[in-house]
Design a protein around this motif. Sequence first.
Motif, PDB file in Angstrom:
ATOM      1  N   PHE A  90      34.760  38.172  27.950  1.00  0.00           N
ATOM      2  CA  PHE A  90      35.677  38.683  28.897  1.00  0.00           C
ATOM      3  C   PHE A  90      35.810  37.866  29.990  1.00  0.00           C
ATOM      4  O   PHE A  90      34.631  37.591  30.575  1.00  0.00           O
ATOM      5  N   PHE A  91      37.061  37.869  30.569  1.00  0.00           N
ATOM      6  CA  PHE A  91      37.139  37.040  31.677  1.00  0.00           C
ATOM      7  C   PHE A  91      37.789  37.928  32.603  1.00  0.00           C
ATOM      8  O   PHE A  91      38.566  38.589  32.404  1.00  0.00           O
ATOM      9  N   VAL A  92      37.566  37.907  33.838  1.00  0.00           N
ATOM     10  CA  VAL A  92      38.250  38.066  35.204  1.00  0.00           C
ATOM     11  C   VAL A  92      38.923  37.000  35.796  1.00  0.00           C
ATOM     12  O   VAL A  92      38.242  35.878  36.265  1.00  0.00           O
ATOM     13  N   LEU A  93      40.228  36.971  35.930  1.00  0.00           N
ATOM     14  CA  LEU A  93      41.041  35.901  36.357  1.00  0.00           C
ATOM     15  C   LEU A  93      41.747  35.963  37.564  1.00  0.00           C
ATOM     16  O   LEU A  93      42.133  37.344  37.570  1.00  0.00           O
ATOM     17  N   GLU A  94      41.872  35.367  38.442  1.00  0.00           N
ATOM     18  CA  GLU A  94      42.356  35.436  39.690  1.00  0.00           C
ATOM     19  C   GLU A  94      43.375  34.402  39.892  1.00  0.00           C
ATOM     20  O   GLU A  94      43.268  33.173  39.454  1.00  0.00           O
ATOM     21  N   ALA A  95      44.567  34.675  40.447  1.00  0.00           N
ATOM     22  CA  ALA A  95      45.743  33.833  40.871  1.00  0.00           C
ATOM     23  C   ALA A  95      45.001  32.764  41.723  1.00  0.00           C
ATOM     24  O   ALA A  95      44.687  33.185  42.748  1.00  0.00           O
TER      25      ALA A  95
END
Length: 96
Positions: A90-95
């Motif tokens: 699971f990845f949490v991505l931020e712009a």
Amino acid sequence: MAVNHPFVYHLIRPEGDYFATEQWTDEYTFNGQPAVLTYWHRPMHAIANEFTAAGFRIAVVSEPPPAPGAREAFPDLVTSPSGYILCFLFFVLEAA
């Protein structure tokens, strides 16, 4: 974002090349209906590179533990002393 853990490819397709980007399929039955699912294996570095190339910063990577009772239900798969099985990342991505 969740993806299949790249190590799963090695378990399912031991003849495959972990470091290659490869397409593969598997057949399943859902509610009595046959279905073919297509997957694209990528090694961990390729996954991370694609996220950053698309303009995201990876804030968190998580390898979650299996559900309670998974070891009892799937003793051949959940064999590590910790009770973990590498299935998903699971990845949490931020712009960026």
